[in-house]
Motif scaffolding. Structure first.
Motif, PDB file in Angstrom:
ATOM      1  N   UNK A   5     -20.137 166.894  12.810  1.00  0.00           N
ATOM      2  CA  UNK A   5     -20.801 166.190  13.910  1.00  0.00           C
ATOM      3  C   UNK A   5     -21.103 164.751  13.528  1.00  0.00           C
ATOM      4  N   UNK A   6     -21.614 164.556  12.302  1.00  0.00           N
ATOM      5  CA  UNK A   6     -21.960 163.210  11.840  1.00  0.00           C
ATOM      6  C   UNK A   6     -20.710 162.365  11.649  1.00  0.00           C
ATOM      7  N   UNK A   7     -19.649 162.971  11.099  1.00  0.00           N
ATOM      8  CA  UNK A   7     -18.407 162.224  10.905  1.00  0.00           C
ATOM      9  C   UNK A   7     -17.794 161.839  12.247  1.00  0.00           C
ATOM     10  N   UNK A   8     -17.897 162.716  13.231  1.00  0.00           N
ATOM     11  CA  UNK A   8     -17.377 162.390  14.563  1.00  0.00           C
ATOM     12  C   UNK A   8     -18.101 161.177  15.131  1.00  0.00           C
ATOM     13  N   UNK A   9     -19.435 161.175  15.057  1.00  0.00           N
ATOM     14  CA  UNK A   9     -20.206 160.030  15.556  1.00  0.00           C
ATOM     15  C   UNK A   9     -19.826 158.758  14.791  1.00  0.00           C
ATOM     16  N   UNK A  65     -14.007 166.533  11.601  1.00  0.00           N
ATOM     17  CA  UNK A  65     -14.544 165.850  12.770  1.00  0.00           C
ATOM     18  C   UNK A  65     -13.867 166.418  14.016  1.00  0.00           C
ATOM     19  N   UNK A  66     -14.427 166.103  15.170  1.00  0.00           N
ATOM     20  CA  UNK A  66     -13.854 166.537  16.435  1.00  0.00           C
ATOM     21  C   UNK A  66     -12.723 165.577  16.787  1.00  0.00           C
ATOM     22  N   UNK A 123      -7.407 152.619  13.587  1.00  0.00           N
ATOM     23  CA  UNK A 123      -8.142 153.596  12.779  1.00  0.00           C
ATOM     24  C   UNK A 123      -7.233 154.046  11.640  1.00  0.00           C
ATOM     25  N   UNK A 124      -7.584 153.650  10.411  1.00  0.00           N
ATOM     26  CA  UNK A 124      -6.739 153.952   9.261  1.00  0.00           C
ATOM     27  C   UNK A 124      -6.962 155.345   8.704  1.00  0.00           C
ATOM     28  N   UNK A 125      -5.885 155.947   8.182  1.00  0.00           N
ATOM     29  CA  UNK A 125      -5.858 157.289   7.548  1.00  0.00           C
ATOM     30  C   UNK A 125      -7.077 158.126   7.934  1.00  0.00           C
ATOM     31  N   UNK A 126      -7.041 158.645   9.148  1.00  0.00           N
ATOM     32  CA  UNK A 126      -8.248 159.162   9.791  1.00  0.00           C
ATOM     33  C   UNK A 126      -8.892 160.345   9.082  1.00  0.00           C
ATOM     34  N   UNK A 127      -8.121 161.219   8.433  1.00  0.00           N
ATOM     35  CA  UNK A 127      -8.754 162.372   7.778  1.00  0.00           C
ATOM     36  C   UNK A 127      -9.107 162.096   6.332  1.00  0.00           C
ATOM     37  N   UNK A 128      -8.564 161.036   5.743  1.00  0.00           N
ATOM     38  CA  UNK A 128      -8.853 160.714   4.347  1.00  0.00           C
ATOM     39  C   UNK A 128      -8.246 161.666   3.342  1.00  0.00           C
ATOM     40  N   UNK A 129      -7.367 162.549   3.784  1.00  0.00           N
ATOM     41  CA  UNK A 129      -6.841 163.564   2.872  1.00  0.00           C
ATOM     42  C   UNK A 129      -5.890 162.963   1.847  1.00  0.00           C
ATOM     43  N   UNK A 130      -5.749 163.650   0.707  1.00  0.00           N
ATOM     44  CA  UNK A 130      -4.713 163.374  -0.288  1.00  0.00           C
ATOM     45  C   UNK A 130      -3.999 164.686  -0.553  1.00  0.00           C
TER      46      UNK A 130
END
Length: 335
Positions: free
Chosen positions: A210-214, A246-247, A228-235
């Protein structure tokens, strides 16, 4: 063959193939050392056998220089061309042919490995009409992020290069850190001066959904946010890193509403967003930026990875901002 061109091409192919940094640097350092010499000095040193006595030139790089000056394709370069210069992946070629630029790359002003001039020159050699220089913002100290004062100095450096490089355009930009509250990590007046602003989260990636979505929604709705860069931040290589939660539908809806593009990050260790989210972004009607996030010149050729995923997931070419002419891109970004 010009020896500097031969050394640069070797470094490019090594970077493109994800070789160890120390191997790449040996050839880039040698290219700099040879480029600083006059032609007569190079010839004299080759004749006298003293090339290796020059700081930054070793046996392998000296051999490349000798073979290039003899009119040969250096053996080291020939083998690299045979082994590594082929297609990096299947698919993506049609969309890659449509691209005119790249909205996300780094120089040695932050955590990139090469000067701005080398990154720009390589982009031109790859056929780009424009690229956006997006070094990191100040909060990312581990990446030597740019303070407002350093960013102003960089803007002056870019203006000087553009005076020499026309019609190619090096656009000004930043990869601006999204702070935990969704605000952006740079002075508002400076962000207004930049051509393109990429916003990315680099810290507190495991906060609750919820906080990451906001956080992400606030960032993409910022008036100066463009991508919006590399939105999930995954590696997805090495030790890896899980996706931020996030939603996605809410974030992509905010991107579509605000006109902020979703980046298709082409770095092999990121390939972000994942396919399932990329397809949802297509359905949400967002714009896309197929970017390399390059930290070295050879990595500028990695766009094909993003193009292949975009084609696979049905991304319409007309919604890819990196396929647009520079003037269209700047009209969209509001600059």
């Amino acid at each position: 063959m010009d020896p500097v061109d031969a050394l640069r091409r070797i470094a490019f192919l090594l970077e493109r193939d994800r070789a160890a940094t120390y191997r790449v640097q040996a050839f880039r350092t040698a290219a700099g050392a040879i480029g600083a010499m006059g032609g007569d000095e190079i010839t004299e040193r080759v004749t006298a056998g003293t090339l290796e006595s020059v700081r930054g030139i070793g046996p392998k790089t000296a051999q490349v220089v000798r073979e290039a000056l003899a009119g040969e394709v250096p053996d080291y370069l020939r083998r690299l061309e045979e082994d590594t210069a082929g297609p990096l992946t299947e698919g993506g070629g049609g969309l890659r042919a449509e691209l005119r630029g790249d909205c996300h790359l780094h120089s040695d002003w932050s955590d990139g490995g090469s000067p701005i001039e080398e990154m720009g020159r390589t982009a031109m050699e790859l056929g780009h009409e424009w690229v956006v220089l997006t070094d990191h913002s100040p909060r990312l100290t581990v990446a030597h992020g740019l303070s407002p004062e350093r960013l102003r100095r960089q803007l002056a450096a870019v203006a000087e290069l553009n005076d020499r490089w026309a019609p190619f355009r090096l656009l000004t930009g930043i990869e601006c850190d999204i702070l935990p509250d969704g605000s952006l990590d740079q002075e508002a007046q400076l962000l207004e001066q930049l051509d393109v602003v990429v916003v990315s989260a680099h810290s507190e990636l495991r906060m609750d959904a919820r906080t990451m979505t906001r956080r992400l929604v606030a960032a993409v709705r910022h008036p100066q946010a463009n991508v919006l860069g590399h939105c999930t931040g995954r590696l997805i290589t090495g030790r890896g890193r899980p996706e931020s939660q996030f939603d996605a539908d809410e974030v992509f809806a905010a991107c579509a509403e605000s006109g902020t593009a979703v980046e298709i990050n082409s770095r092999p260790e990121r390939l972000d967003p994942p396919r399932r989210l990329l397809r949802r972004a297509v359905d949400a009607g967002v714009l896309f930026a197929i970017d390399t996030d390059a930290h070295a010149p050879g990595q500028l050729d990695w766009q094909i990875f993003g193009c292949a995923r975009a084609e696979e997931c049905g991304v319409p070419a007309e919604r890819v901002v990196t396929s647009w002419p520079a003037d269209t891109l700047l009209a969209w970004s509001g600059r």
